[in-house]
Design a protein around this motif. Structure first.
Motif, short mmCIF file in Angstrom:
data_model
loop_
_atom_site.label_atom_id
_atom_site.label_comp_id
_atom_site.label_asym_id
_atom_site.label_seq_id
_atom_site.Cartn_x
_atom_site.Cartn_y
_atom_site.Cartn_z
N ASN A 3 52.93 81.89 80.73
CA ASN A 3 53.26 81.13 79.53
C ASN A 3 52.17 80.11 79.25
OD1 ASN A 3 55.91 82.20 78.84
ND2 ASN A 3 56.57 81.28 80.77
N THR A 4 51.94 79.85 77.97
CA THR A 4 50.91 78.91 77.56
C THR A 4 51.52 77.54 77.28
OG1 THR A 4 49.56 80.68 76.63
CG2 THR A 4 49.10 78.43 75.86
N LEU A 5 50.94 76.52 77.92
CA LEU A 5 51.34 75.14 77.74
C LEU A 5 50.24 74.38 77.03
CD1 LEU A 5 53.19 72.67 78.36
CD2 LEU A 5 51.88 72.42 80.50
N TYR A 6 50.58 73.77 75.91
CA TYR A 6 49.67 72.83 75.28
C TYR A 6 49.95 71.47 75.90
CZ TYR A 6 48.52 76.03 71.34
OH TYR A 6 48.09 77.06 70.55
N LEU A 7 48.96 70.94 76.58
CA LEU A 7 49.02 69.60 77.17
C LEU A 7 48.23 68.68 76.26
CD1 LEU A 7 49.68 67.57 79.40
CD2 LEU A 7 47.68 68.44 80.66
N LEU A 8 48.95 67.79 75.59
CA LEU A 8 48.33 66.87 74.64
C LEU A 8 48.38 65.47 75.22
CD1 LEU A 8 50.00 68.19 71.37
CD2 LEU A 8 47.92 69.02 72.51
N CYS A 9 47.25 64.77 75.19
CA CYS A 9 47.15 63.46 75.84
C CYS A 9 46.53 62.43 74.92
CB CYS A 9 46.28 63.56 77.09
SG CYS A 9 46.79 64.75 78.33
N SER A 10 47.13 61.25 74.93
CA SER A 10 46.58 60.07 74.25
C SER A 10 45.75 59.27 75.25
CB SER A 10 47.71 59.17 73.74
OG SER A 10 48.54 59.80 72.82
#
Length: 181
Positions: A3-10
């Motif tokens: 499965n593909t996880l988009y990890l978005l970080c500030s």
């Protein structure tokens, strides 16, 4: 099947742990795509090539040009952490001038299982818009890990937000995906 996880970080101090988090997510079976706010990309500038090699995907912090192909596979789930005061409020208000906020906003509209873990200080967390924004995201189906259920805000005026429970966030995103499977 991976499965593909988009990890978005500030840009908050826990972003400096992102390589370890990516490795942990990969050990859990995720194909990770990393997206950053422009400031987070600036903070990690010296390691962006290494992070791209670690994930096998370009690290993104800007929108692509119209007509350019998308360089990431479709997301099965999304984790926005650390999500700063600015990113949380922008996301809830639909202000998508930043790539990661735009991706997160679309994930909400697409019904992609999404978890957010804010990282802010106590003073900003007491701002009336912040609680409204968290409520808006929750109403949209986003699992928000904040306070007793996630990361507790630390005192204002320090650069140390305290321990950031990345494992809790990765556990939550796994559960969120399983609920939709």
């Amino acid at each position: 099947m991976t499965n593909t996880l988009y990890l978005l970080c500030s840009a908050a101090p826990p972003v400096f742990d992102v390589a370890r988090v990516i490795e942990d997510a990969q050990a859990r079976g995720w194909d990770v795509c990393l997206g950053l706010t422009p400031t987070a990309a600036h903070w990690l500038a010296g390691g962006l090539d290494g992070l791209a090699a670690l994930t096998g995907h370009p690290v993104r912090w800007q929108y692509k040009f119209p007509g350019d192909p998308d360089v990431w596979p479709a997301a099965d789930a999304l984790l926005f952490a650390p999500a700063t005061f600015h990113s949380v409020n922008s996301w809830a208000l639909g202000l998508t001038d930043r790539f990661v906020v735009g991706v997160a906003a679309e994930a909400l509209g697409k019904g992609t299982p999404t978890v957010a873990m804010p990282c802010t200080n106590e003073a900003l967390a007491r701002h009336p818009q912040f609680e409204q924004s968290l409520a808006t995201l929750r109403a949209g189906g986003i699992e928000v890990l904040h306070g007793d259920t996630g990361h507790a805000p630390g005192p204002a005026g320090t650069d140390d937000p305290g321990p950031f429970p990345w494992d809790l966030a990765l556990d939550a995103v796994g559960r969120a995906l399983n609920r939709t499977a």
